[in-house]
Each structure stands twice: as C-alpha cells, then as structure tokens.
Design an enzyme around this catalytic site. Structure first.
Site, short mmCIF file in Angstrom:
data_model
loop_
_atom_site.label_atom_id
_atom_site.label_comp_id
_atom_site.label_asym_id
_atom_site.label_seq_id
_atom_site.Cartn_x
_atom_site.Cartn_y
_atom_site.Cartn_z
N CYS A 73 0.49 6.76 8.45
CA CYS A 73 0.16 5.44 8.21
C CYS A 73 -0.86 4.70 8.24
O CYS A 73 -1.41 3.68 7.61
CB CYS A 73 1.68 4.17 7.81
SG CYS A 73 2.29 4.23 9.47
N HIS A 365 5.09 0.93 11.57
CA HIS A 365 4.67 1.46 10.48
C HIS A 365 3.37 0.47 9.74
O HIS A 365 2.83 -0.63 10.21
CB HIS A 365 5.57 1.40 9.12
CG HIS A 365 5.39 1.74 7.91
ND1 HIS A 365 4.57 2.87 7.60
CD2 HIS A 365 5.37 1.27 6.75
CE1 HIS A 365 4.57 3.62 6.27
NE2 HIS A 365 3.92 2.92 5.97
N ASN A 386 2.58 0.42 -0.26
CA ASN A 386 2.87 1.55 1.11
C ASN A 386 2.61 2.95 0.24
O ASN A 386 1.32 2.95 -0.76
CB ASN A 386 4.09 1.37 0.08
CG ASN A 386 4.86 2.13 1.94
OD1 ASN A 386 4.43 2.89 2.74
ND2 ASN A 386 6.79 1.44 1.75
#
Length: 441
Positions: A73, A365, A386
């Site tokens: 991520c 994250h 995202n």
C-alpha cells in the site's frame, strides 16, 4: 495489590454465569450476534448518511489501482500521488506507474541494509529486542512513505506497461516466506563470521554472495527491471507520443515535477511530545537514502495543511489504521460505525494517546486523500482513494468522516510550504530516535 495469581474457582464461575444471565435482553442479543455476527449487529445504519460521496473540494482522478494480496500500500499510495500529477499535466487520465518496479528494488535494498544490521549487532544475543525486531520479518513488504521516496529518488519510476505485475507481486506471501528463510539464514551466517573473527574481506565476500542470491530469487519471481525503455502512449485526446531510450531516473526527472525533499511526514501521535521531530532508523531501507522522520503536530495542523494541498489540486498520502471502525465492501470509514460498547454493555473507550501506549493503535495501511467536504470551512468528511480495486467502496473510493480521521489517521504527507515558518524550523531539529517497536513503526 494482589501478589499472587488468581485461580478461577467454582464460585467465581457461578458468579460470572449469574452476571451474564442478569444482563438486559441477553437472550435476544445472543441470538442476534450468533446468527448475524458481531459487526452486522453493532453497525450503525446512519453511517451511510454520514459518509455520502459528496465533496466540496475534489481533485479529479481516474480509476483506482489494486495491490491484490500484498502489503505494498505504501508504494501504491506514492505512485498514485505521482500518477495524478502526470494525468493532469499530460492528459492521460488512467495512467499507472509500476509498483512492481519499486517492489523489486525494495527487496534488494532491504536485504542489503539487513546484512549491515546483522553485522553491526553480531555481539548481541538474538534475544536482544533490537536483534529480535530485525529478525522478526526481514522479508516483509510493508513500509513507510520515506522508504518509497528513497526508492524513487535512487531508481526513478517506470510505467506499469513497461514492468507489469506478476503472479508473485499480486500475492507476495510465498516470496516473503522464502526471503524470510533466506535472510534469517544469512543473518545467522554473518553473525557467526563476525563472532569467529572473520576479516572485513571475508565479510564483504559473504555479503556479496548473499546479495547476489537475493537478487536471483527476486529476479526469478518478479522479473528484472529494464535499464532503459521506450515510453509510448496516447493521451486522452488520442494524440500519439513516443519517447525512446529513457532510463527510469530520466523518465522521473523529465515527466514528474515532484521534489521529494519538499515533503514532510506530519504525524499525530499524542503519546509523544508535539512540535518535535522523530526518526525511525531501524526501518530505513536504503543505505544513504532518505531517512524516516516524523514531525509530530496537533491534528488541526495536519488537517489544515491537507485541505490547502487539496485546494491546490494535489492529492495527499496518509497513514492510518484501516481495520478500525471500517467496512471494506461499502467503503466506509466512520469512528461511530460499530457500537460494540452498547452491544456488549462494556466500556471500550480509550484516548488516542492511550491506544498508542497500549498497542491498540497501529499504522496498518496507506491511502490517498483526493477530496474533502467543507461546511463553514470545517471538514465534515474526506474522499479517500484506496488501492483495493473497484469492487470496494464507490468504484474503489472510500468516504471517511472527519471523526475517523481524528481517531485513526496517524500520518499525513504534506508539502512543507503549507506549514508555518515556526513549524518548518522544527525540521532542522536533531530528531529523537524511536525504538524499532514503536507504534509508529
């Protein structure tokens, strides 16, 4: 103070059962939870209203990316910020950079610095906390903003079309497992060499062989990045473009107006002193590269800077704890999404500082802010890009309440020009070094 262990007796168990039975509606609650699950029963239906996808300030972006079953991520978030700039400047809405390219070099650099750490700490037992941290997951694929920035600064970037995803980058578990075994064995051998009195030349030769083997494993699994490539594309107006013989560094320097040194990781970690610079050298991934540093500031400062950056048309990388009070499929981030305390009739309240101190807070994250909804100049909710594909949220975009940001956002990467002169001056401080196991790690 109780100075001995408390054994559960039959009387204790009977008291627990009696307390359970006297709870209001215990039978109804038990049936509801057991048939539907905890989250489904605790969920607040009004959260959908609070997270409506309407934003007064919004950076126009294209489709989302998908990190698949990987911990990349941090790489996706930086490449997303970069590709938004490219899309705006060159009119290529859904252009995507190669995360696999940076992933490859991270594996090589991370192994290289791991070998140094094994040599430097060879005199310490493996039970030492720092050594134990280094050995805990040396083949991992998670990371920090500064780690991705260090890779881009040294190796540049390439389009995804030049270095696409592989089966391994889409699911990194097997490669990480092999590298964990490989690096731990290498660490053992290097420590043994040091403790047996090996010369610098012998250590250098061992390191060279080990790193070549890591390169082989990674190259077989991910592919070997190109030294040069031709950049060929059509823009959104269908104009054809060709730029030949570029190195990845030349490509970055030519096409991206993004000075990595202009950006600072502003944190909101209230368990630590505010207006203080911190460092996390235990997680640096590139020897001689950009170092991990955090400027700890009140949340209002982070939000104010993020809003200014969004208003200027630039998206914002941020680190958070996405597993808290979130619903993946609906794309909801709301600090009042689940009412576990009401459901179980227990007090579950902890301050943000207390969650850091007692390991309930975790930077799990990284995502990208692409918009904010302001009412009377106050943020109500935020638009979040995202990297979990289009099947989650609204075509991959999440909606986050301002309260969720207050509670579960810990890092925001902002251009330092949005900080005050006094805050910018703090960046020249000698940073306080954080332990490897700090909650910001």
């Amino acid at each position: 103070m109780i100075n001995k262990q408390s054994q559960l007796t039959a009387a204790d168990i009977a008291a627990l059962e009696a307390d359970f039975d006297k709870q209001p509606q215990s039978a109804v609650i038990s049936r509801a939870i057991q048939q539907n699950g905890i989250n489904n029963v605790a969920r607040d239906p009004k959260a959908a209203v609070r997270t409506e996808h309407v934003f007064s300030v919004e950076v126009e972006t294209g489709g989302v990316t998908n990190q698949r079953q990987s911990g990349r991520c941090w790489l996706f978030s930086l490449t997303n910020v970069l590709r938004h700039q490219f899309a705006e400047k060159y009119g290529v809405k859904d252009f995507e950079l190669s995360q696999s390219y940076l992933f490859f070099w991270d594996k090589i650099e991370r192994a290289n610095i791991f070998f140094d750490r094994m040599i430097e700490t060879a005199s310490l037992p493996t039970t030492d906390w720092t050594v134990d941290f280094y050995l805990s997951n040396p083949g991992a694929d998670g990371g920090q903003w500064a780690m991705s920035a260090a890779l881009v600064a040294k190796y540049g970037v390439v389009p995804k079309s030049v270095f696409p995803e592989s089966n391994v980058t889409k699911n990194t578990r097997d490669l990480n497992s092999v590298l964990n075994l490989k690096l731990r064995r290498d660490g053992m051998q290097l420590r043994n060499l040091v403790n047996d009195g090996a010369t610098d030349e012998e250590l250098a030769a061992a390191r060279e062989k080990m790193l070549a083997e890591v390169y082989r494993i990674t190259g077989y699994s991910v592919g070997v990045p190109p030294e040069t490539f031709d950049f060929e594309y059509r823009d959104d107006k269908h104009n054809y473009h060709l730029d030949q013989g570029l190195t990845p560094k030349q490509f970055y320097d030519k096409y991206f107006d993004f000075n990595l040194d202009d950006y600072v990781v502003a944190t909101n970690a209230p368990d630590k002193k505010f207006n203080q610079l911190y460092s996390l050298p235990s997680q640096n991934n590139v020897v001689g590269g950009k170092e991990i540093q955090f400027l700890n500031l009140p949340m209002e400062t982070l939000k104010d800077a993020a809003i200014k950056q969004l208003k200027d048309g630039e998206t914002v990388w941020f680190g958070n704890d996405v597993v808290q009070q979130s619903e993946r499929k609906a794309g909801i981030l709301d600090n009042h999404l689940y009412h576990f305390d009401e459901l179980f009739n227990v007090d579950l309240q902890m301050s943000k500082a207390e969650r850091f101190q007692y390991h309930q807070a975790n930077v799990s994250h990284a995502m990208v802010l692409t918009g904010v909804d302001l009412i009377d100049d106050q943020p109500i909710r935020w638009k979040v890009e995202n990297s979990w594909g289009e099947d989650n949220g609204e075509k991959g975009y999440f909606s986050m309440t301002d309260g969720w940001l207050d509670e579960f956002v810990y890092e925001i990467v902002i251009n330092k020009k949005y900080l005050s002169a006094d805050q910018q001056q703090l960046l020249s401080q000698t940073p306080v070094e954080l332990a490897p196991w700090d909650s910001l790690s």
